[in-house]
Design an enzyme around this catalytic site. Sequence first.
Site, PDB file in Angstrom:
ATOM      1  CG  MET A   1      -1.881  -1.227   1.193  1.00 25.52           C
ATOM      2  SD  MET A   1      -3.406  -1.032   2.132  1.00 25.52           S
ATOM      3  CE  MET A   1      -2.789  -0.968   3.804  1.00 25.52           C
ATOM      4  CG  HIS A   5       8.525  -0.977   5.444  1.00 30.03           C
ATOM      5  ND1 HIS A   5       8.677  -2.329   5.276  1.00 30.03           N
ATOM      6  CD2 HIS A   5       7.208  -0.777   5.733  1.00 30.03           C
ATOM      7  CE1 HIS A   5       7.505  -2.930   5.478  1.00 30.03           C
ATOM      8  NE2 HIS A   5       6.604  -2.007   5.748  1.00 30.03           N
ATOM      9  N   GLY A   7      10.843  -4.160   4.324  1.00 25.94           N
ATOM     10  CA  GLY A   7       9.992  -5.350   4.170  1.00 25.94           C
ATOM     11  C   GLY A   7       9.424  -5.432   2.759  1.00 25.94           C
ATOM     12  CG  HIS A   8       6.606  -2.496   1.457  1.00 32.16           C
ATOM     13  ND1 HIS A   8       6.584  -1.344   2.195  1.00 32.16           N
ATOM     14  CD2 HIS A   8       5.419  -3.108   1.684  1.00 32.16           C
ATOM     15  CE1 HIS A   8       5.426  -1.238   2.832  1.00 32.16           C
ATOM     16  NE2 HIS A   8       4.706  -2.309   2.552  1.00 32.16           N
ATOM     17  CG  ASP A 143       0.506  -8.226   6.907  1.00 30.45           C
ATOM     18  OD1 ASP A 143      -0.092  -7.652   7.813  1.00 30.45           O
ATOM     19  OD2 ASP A 143       1.464  -7.707   6.290  1.00 30.45           O
ATOM     20  CG  MET A 177      11.112  -3.072   9.194  1.00 30.01           C
ATOM     21  SD  MET A 177      12.155  -2.681   7.783  1.00 30.01           S
ATOM     22  CE  MET A 177      13.704  -2.494   8.630  1.00 30.01           C
ATOM     23  CB  SER A 178       4.510  -2.341  10.213  1.00 34.25           C
ATOM     24  OG  SER A 178       3.175  -2.080   9.954  1.00 34.25           O
ATOM     25  CB  SER A 179       3.307   1.403   6.121  1.00 37.47           C
ATOM     26  OG  SER A 179       3.892   0.733   5.044  1.00 37.47           O
TER      27      SER A 179
HETATM   28  N1  LIG Z   1       8.313  -6.336   7.649  1.00 38.08           N
HETATM   29  C1  LIG Z   1       7.888  -6.963   6.572  1.00 38.08           C
HETATM   30  N2  LIG Z   1       8.586  -8.011   6.080  1.00 38.08           N
HETATM   31  C2  LIG Z   1       8.147  -8.658   4.968  1.00 38.08           C
HETATM   32  N3  LIG Z   1       7.035  -8.330   4.280  1.00 38.08           N
HETATM   33  C3  LIG Z   1       6.320  -7.292   4.723  1.00 38.08           C
HETATM   34  C4  LIG Z   1       6.713  -6.544   5.884  1.00 38.08           C
HETATM   35  N4  LIG Z   1       5.816  -5.558   6.074  1.00 38.08           N
HETATM   36  C5  LIG Z   1       4.895  -5.657   5.098  1.00 38.08           C
HETATM   37  N5  LIG Z   1       5.188  -6.706   4.288  1.00 38.08           N
HETATM   38  C6  LIG Z   1       4.379  -7.194   3.177  1.00 38.08           C
HETATM   39  O1  LIG Z   1       4.279  -6.185   2.188  1.00 38.08           O
HETATM   40  C7  LIG Z   1       3.021  -6.280   1.532  1.00 38.08           C
HETATM   41  C8  LIG Z   1       2.375  -4.937   1.525  1.00 38.08           C
HETATM   42  O2  LIG Z   1       2.034  -4.608   2.855  1.00 38.08           O
HETATM   43  P1  LIG Z   1       1.464  -3.205   3.300  1.00 38.08           P
HETATM   44  O3  LIG Z   1       1.558  -2.249   2.185  1.00 38.08           O
HETATM   45  O4  LIG Z   1       0.177  -3.395   3.990  1.00 38.08           O
HETATM   46  O5  LIG Z   1       2.580  -2.732   4.341  1.00 38.08           O
HETATM   47  P2  LIG Z   1       2.627  -2.888   5.879  1.00 38.08           P
HETATM   48  O6  LIG Z   1       3.932  -2.393   6.348  1.00 38.08           O
HETATM   49  O7  LIG Z   1       2.202  -4.267   6.219  1.00 38.08           O
HETATM   50  O8  LIG Z   1       1.519  -1.845   6.310  1.00 38.08           O
HETATM   51  P3  LIG Z   1       0.669  -1.767   7.618  1.00 38.08           P
HETATM   52  O9  LIG Z   1       1.514  -1.069   8.619  1.00 38.08           O
HETATM   53  O10 LIG Z   1      -0.464  -0.948   7.153  1.00 38.08           O
HETATM   54  O11 LIG Z   1       0.269  -3.147   8.021  1.00 38.08           O
HETATM   55  C9  LIG Z   1       2.206  -7.326   2.303  1.00 38.08           C
HETATM   56  O12 LIG Z   1       2.279  -8.564   1.629  1.00 38.08           O
HETATM   57  C10 LIG Z   1       2.941  -7.392   3.624  1.00 38.08           C
HETATM   58  O13 LIG Z   1       2.799  -8.633   4.295  1.00 38.08           O
HETATM   59  C1  LIG Z   2      -2.725  -7.355   0.262  1.00 39.40           C
HETATM   60  C2  LIG Z   2      -2.906  -5.851   0.235  1.00 39.40           C
HETATM   61  C3  LIG Z   2      -2.022  -5.285  -0.839  1.00 39.40           C
HETATM   62  C4  LIG Z   2      -4.320  -5.560  -0.184  1.00 39.40           C
HETATM   63  O1  LIG Z   2      -4.533  -4.180  -0.254  1.00 39.40           O
HETATM   64  C5  LIG Z   2      -2.651  -5.229   1.628  1.00 39.40           C
HETATM   65  O2  LIG Z   2      -3.509  -5.748   2.586  1.00 39.40           O
HETATM   66  C6  LIG Z   2      -1.220  -5.356   2.041  1.00 39.40           C
HETATM   67  O3  LIG Z   2      -0.441  -4.631   1.432  1.00 39.40           O
HETATM   68  O4  LIG Z   2      -0.885  -6.136   2.943  1.00 39.40           O
HETATM   69  N1  BAL Z   3      -0.538  -5.162   5.865  1.00 40.31           N
HETATM   70  C1  BAL Z   3      -1.930  -5.268   6.120  1.00 40.31           C
HETATM   71  C2  BAL Z   3      -2.695  -4.109   5.654  1.00 40.31           C
HETATM   72  C3  BAL Z   3      -3.600  -3.529   6.669  1.00 40.31           C
HETATM   73  O1  BAL Z   3      -3.429  -3.767   7.871  1.00 40.31           O
HETATM   74  O2  BAL Z   3      -4.522  -2.792   6.308  1.00 40.31           O
END
Ligand SMILES: Nc1ncnc2c1ncn2[C@@H]1O[C@H](COP(=O)(O)OP(=O)(O)OP(=O)(O)O)[C@@H](O)[C@H]1O
Ligand SMILES: CC(C)(CO)[C@@H](O)C(=O)[O-]
Ligand code: BAL
Length: 286
Positions: A1, A5, A7-8, A143, A177-179
């Site tokens: 989304m 970071h 992770g992405h 996730d 890591m997480s947005s």
């Molecule tokens: N720390 C991470 N390590 C590996 N993959 C990750 C990590 N964080 C997110 N992803 C993966 O990146 C993809 C996009 O995730 P998303 O854009 O929701 O980011 P997010 O950091 O999970 O955001 P949020 O904080 O909203 O949960 C998903 O498949 C998610 O599982």
């Molecule tokens: C799978 C996904 C792209 C759906 O919007 C979102 O939940 C995410 O980034 O983890």
């Molecule tokens: N990485 C999962 C997206 C969400 O929590 O909305």
Amino acid sequence: MGALHEGHLELVRHALRENSDVFVSIYVNPTQFGVNEDLDKYPKTWVADMDKLQRLRKDFDQQRGKGTTGEIVGIFAPTTRVMYPTLPPTSEIDGEGSFVTITPIGKWLEGSSRPVFFRGVATVCTKLFNVVQPDRVYFGQKDIQQSVLIKRMVKDFHIPTEVRVIPTIRESDGLAMSSRNVFLGKRRRNDVSVLSRALLSARSIYNMGELSAGEIRRTAFQIFDEVLQKKDGAYLGAGKIEIDYIVLTKTDDMTTIDDEAEVDPSEGAILSAAIKTHKLKKSANR
Ligand SMILES: Nc1ncnc2c1ncn2[C@@H]1O[C@H](COP(=O)(O)OP(=O)(O)OP(=O)(O)O)[C@@H](O)[C@H]1O
Ligand SMILES: CC(C)(CO)[C@@H](O)C(=O)[O-]
Ligand code: BAL
């Protein structure tokens, strides 16, 4: 989304190693946010995202010929009008629209706290898969319930794509890591590291040979207890931490493994946990 970071970027690196043409999708999907959730506040860092992808692309170009083949051929960043071409997207539980629901997995755990979340995820992923028609898709283990649900959806709807699940990238103190981590103030940021410590310590006793589901879960609970007892429920003074769930499940369908049962080491198991943090009222005992 977006709000990219490491992770992405790790998902993109895996995709580049395993494919010739890679699309990166960046789309904040409204239907997976509940009506009172943080859709409007979700971090958007488009320019920084493009910089990070450019840098990653350069690094890969330099390595070309050393076993890396892929190229980022496009960023898929659609508008909501494109993704939801007829009815406007709704986050209402009873709202009208064309939705994909995957049950029972989507009702459990995170689905129980966020009732429209997995419906929104399954719906938008179906759209993404139909538009891009990928041979492989990359999701993060962070996730895990989402990854299991997407695998189930791909199987049940005969979607011709392979779902690859990539290990979690963590900060130096273990926090995944997480947005949305940017929303955590300094003290709450410290507090929530208890979650990864609990999960990692349970994983380490499993890796040392412990198969009892109850023992594995108890190890995770103990980490919370040590911390919570110190502060009468308030951890490090920043806020109150409440355990939403700590559950051990099977890897293919996320059904619960009872505390009395053992993990089958040939299959492994998923330990998932969620915590809620609350700011303490000013009058609260610090
Ligand atoms: N720390 C991470 N390590 C590996 N993959 C990750 C990590 N964080 C997110 N992803 C993966 O990146 C993809 C996009 O995730 P998303 O854009 O929701 O980011 P997010 O950091 O999970 O955001 P949020 O904080 O909203 O949960 C998903 O498949 C998610 O599982
Ligand atoms: C799978 C996904 C792209 C759906 O919007 C979102 O939940 C995410 O980034 O983890
Ligand atoms: N990485 C999962 C997206 C969400 O929590 O909305």
